[in-house]
Motif scaffolding. Structure first.
Motif, PDB file in Angstrom:
ATOM      1  N   GLN A  19      26.722  41.887  36.873  1.00  0.00           N
ATOM      2  CA  GLN A  19      26.050  42.125  38.156  1.00  0.00           C
ATOM      3  C   GLN A  19      25.771  40.811  38.876  1.00  0.00           C
ATOM      4  N   ASP A  20      26.709  39.911  38.747  1.00  0.00           N
ATOM      5  CA  ASP A  20      26.666  38.626  39.436  1.00  0.00           C
ATOM      6  C   ASP A  20      27.424  38.818  40.751  1.00  0.00           C
ATOM      7  N   TRP A  21      26.710  39.342  41.747  1.00  0.00           N
ATOM      8  CA  TRP A  21      27.364  39.743  42.995  1.00  0.00           C
ATOM      9  C   TRP A  21      27.984  38.580  43.760  1.00  0.00           C
ATOM     10  N   PRO A  22      27.346  37.407  43.843  1.00  0.00           N
ATOM     11  CA  PRO A  22      28.003  36.296  44.556  1.00  0.00           C
ATOM     12  C   PRO A  22      29.330  35.883  43.894  1.00  0.00           C
ATOM     13  N   GLN A  23      29.344  35.849  42.569  1.00  0.00           N
ATOM     14  CA  GLN A  23      30.581  35.475  41.869  1.00  0.00           C
ATOM     15  C   GLN A  23      31.639  36.578  42.020  1.00  0.00           C
ATOM     16  N   ALA A  24      31.216  37.821  41.990  1.00  0.00           N
ATOM     17  CA  ALA A  24      32.157  38.932  42.181  1.00  0.00           C
ATOM     18  C   ALA A  24      32.771  38.871  43.580  1.00  0.00           C
ATOM     19  N   LEU A  25      31.963  38.535  44.577  1.00  0.00           N
ATOM     20  CA  LEU A  25      32.458  38.420  45.949  1.00  0.00           C
ATOM     21  C   LEU A  25      33.480  37.292  46.056  1.00  0.00           C
ATOM     22  N   LYS A  26      33.180  36.163  45.417  1.00  0.00           N
ATOM     23  CA  LYS A  26      34.099  35.019  45.451  1.00  0.00           C
ATOM     24  C   LYS A  26      35.447  35.389  44.820  1.00  0.00           C
ATOM     25  N   ALA A  27      35.401  36.054  43.685  1.00  0.00           N
ATOM     26  CA  ALA A  27      36.648  36.465  43.024  1.00  0.00           C
ATOM     27  C   ALA A  27      37.397  37.495  43.866  1.00  0.00           C
ATOM     28  N   CYS A  28      36.669  38.412  44.451  1.00  0.00           N
ATOM     29  CA  CYS A  28      37.281  39.442  45.284  1.00  0.00           C
ATOM     30  C   CYS A  28      37.954  38.810  46.507  1.00  0.00           C
ATOM     31  N   ASP A  37      46.412  43.715  51.639  1.00  0.00           N
ATOM     32  CA  ASP A  37      46.516  45.142  51.978  1.00  0.00           C
ATOM     33  C   ASP A  37      46.094  46.058  50.834  1.00  0.00           C
ATOM     34  N   HIS A  38      45.450  45.527  49.829  1.00  0.00           N
ATOM     35  CA  HIS A  38      45.056  46.308  48.649  1.00  0.00           C
ATOM     36  C   HIS A  38      43.769  47.085  48.956  1.00  0.00           C
ATOM     37  N   ALA A  39      43.894  48.393  49.104  1.00  0.00           N
ATOM     38  CA  ALA A  39      42.754  49.240  49.506  1.00  0.00           C
ATOM     39  C   ALA A  39      41.580  49.131  48.542  1.00  0.00           C
ATOM     40  N   ALA A  40      41.847  49.158  47.243  1.00  0.00           N
ATOM     41  CA  ALA A  40      40.760  49.126  46.256  1.00  0.00           C
ATOM     42  C   ALA A  40      40.008  47.800  46.293  1.00  0.00           C
ATOM     43  N   LEU A  41      40.693  46.706  46.624  1.00  0.00           N
ATOM     44  CA  LEU A  41      40.003  45.422  46.736  1.00  0.00           C
ATOM     45  C   LEU A  41      39.060  45.409  47.931  1.00  0.00           C
ATOM     46  N   ASN A  44      36.113  47.550  46.812  1.00  0.00           N
ATOM     47  CA  ASN A  44      35.228  46.873  45.849  1.00  0.00           C
ATOM     48  C   ASN A  44      34.470  45.716  46.487  1.00  0.00           C
ATOM     49  N   ARG A  45      35.140  44.987  47.390  1.00  0.00           N
ATOM     50  CA  ARG A  45      34.456  43.906  48.103  1.00  0.00           C
ATOM     51  C   ARG A  45      33.302  44.475  48.926  1.00  0.00           C
ATOM     52  N   ALA A  46      33.544  45.601  49.577  1.00  0.00           N
ATOM     53  CA  ALA A  46      32.490  46.229  50.377  1.00  0.00           C
ATOM     54  C   ALA A  46      31.330  46.689  49.499  1.00  0.00           C
ATOM     55  N   LEU A  47      31.639  47.220  48.312  1.00  0.00           N
ATOM     56  CA  LEU A  47      30.569  47.614  47.384  1.00  0.00           C
ATOM     57  C   LEU A  47      29.718  46.409  46.986  1.00  0.00           C
ATOM     58  N   VAL A  48      30.382  45.286  46.734  1.00  0.00           N
ATOM     59  CA  VAL A  48      29.662  44.064  46.366  1.00  0.00           C
ATOM     60  C   VAL A  48      28.795  43.602  47.542  1.00  0.00           C
ATOM     61  N   LEU A  49      29.343  43.637  48.749  1.00  0.00           N
ATOM     62  CA  LEU A  49      28.553  43.261  49.924  1.00  0.00           C
ATOM     63  C   LEU A  49      27.333  44.154  50.071  1.00  0.00           C
ATOM     64  N   ARG A  50      27.491  45.417  49.751  1.00  0.00           N
ATOM     65  CA  ARG A  50      26.353  46.352  49.808  1.00  0.00           C
ATOM     66  C   ARG A  50      25.278  45.934  48.816  1.00  0.00           C
ATOM     67  N   LYS A  51      25.704  45.545  47.613  1.00  0.00           N
ATOM     68  CA  LYS A  51      24.746  45.079  46.599  1.00  0.00           C
ATOM     69  C   LYS A  51      24.023  43.819  47.069  1.00  0.00           C
ATOM     70  N   ALA A  65      39.259  49.637  54.034  1.00  0.00           N
ATOM     71  CA  ALA A  65      39.747  50.462  52.922  1.00  0.00           C
ATOM     72  C   ALA A  65      40.186  51.833  53.418  1.00  0.00           C
ATOM     73  N   ILE A  66      39.449  52.402  54.361  1.00  0.00           N
ATOM     74  CA  ILE A  66      39.816  53.699  54.929  1.00  0.00           C
ATOM     75  C   ILE A  66      41.152  53.599  55.654  1.00  0.00           C
ATOM     76  N   GLU A  67      41.361  52.506  56.387  1.00  0.00           N
ATOM     77  CA  GLU A  67      42.642  52.293  57.067  1.00  0.00           C
ATOM     78  C   GLU A  67      43.803  52.294  56.072  1.00  0.00           C
ATOM     79  N   ARG A  68      43.498  51.977  54.824  1.00  0.00           N
ATOM     80  CA  ARG A  68      44.515  51.932  53.774  1.00  0.00           C
ATOM     81  C   ARG A  68      44.413  53.162  52.863  1.00  0.00           C
ATOM     82  N   ASP A  69      43.796  54.233  53.400  1.00  0.00           N
ATOM     83  CA  ASP A  69      43.707  55.553  52.741  1.00  0.00           C
ATOM     84  C   ASP A  69      42.902  55.565  51.447  1.00  0.00           C
TER      85      ASP A  69
END
Length: 196
Positions: A19-28, A37-41, A44-51, A65-69
């Motif tokens: 749950q190291d959100w800043p590090q997760a954001l950097k990796a993402c 163009d990777h929808a899941a990325l 996941n980046r948006a989920l981290v930003l929410r956190k 992500a929605i634009e990428r279905d």
């Protein structure tokens, strides 16, 4: 490049696990630079930003992500819109999400709450009843009670509020629910309030 992507993916997973959100954001961000163009990325980046409490940026990420279905991004963006008071925007997103996941109780609960905010209590009651039947919770009881109040069924409203967990916070909230609303107010007489 492949090794960098694998290393970043591992870093992201480890950061998410801690749950190291800043590090997760950097990796993402690094992964998105390699795979824009990777929808899941984007999701996941948006989920981290929410956190991180950065909901506006998260909303933009969910839109990408929605634009990428990515269907789950509709749910998350709908949640942001509902929390921000955009009931119409939230309702549209939850309706679309339910086309692909028609049995999702959380989406029905959120859509029901959006319909309540839009002044559509009959539709809200239908959705909230379905959500509560599958996944009963204090929130679904509360929402159902409000929907019953708004449809004029004050007896059902009181009964549902009586099923909520007995806490001081819920007692105060129940009183607020009972005495407000567009379909008339419930009397403050002690008989009407019962054991709430």
């Amino acid at each position: 490049m492949k090794q960098d992507v694998n290393g970043l993916a591992r870093q992201m997973q480890e950061a998410l696990a801690r749950q190291d959100w800043p590090q997760a954001l950097k990796a993402c961000d690094g992964l998105l630079a390699a795979m824009p163009d990777h929808a899941a990325l984007h999701y996941n980046r948006a989920l981290v930003l929410r956190k991180l409490g950065r909901d506006e940026e998260a909303a933009a990420g969910f839109e990408k992500a929605i634009e990428r279905d990515h269907d789950n991004a509709r749910f998350e963006l709908g949640s942001i819109r509902l929390e921000a008071g955009d009931a119409a925007g939230a309702a549209a997103l939850f309706e679309r999400f339910l086309e692909y996941s028609p049995d999702d109780a959380d989406a029905k609960l959120n859509l029901g709450n959006a319909k309540l905010a839009l002044g559509e209590p009959d539709e809200a009651l239908r959705l909230l009843s379905a959500a509560h039947a599958v996944a009963p919770s204090d929130l679904s009881l509360r929402s159902l009670a409000i929907a019953c109040r708004e449809t004029g069924d004050h007896d059902a409203c009181r009964r549902l509020l009586g099923e909520r967990q007995k806490t001081q916070a819920n007692a105060a909230d129940n009183l607020k629910i009972l005495t407000q609303g567009s379909k008339g107010r419930i009397s403050l007489a002690s008989r009407a309030l019962g054991s709430l």
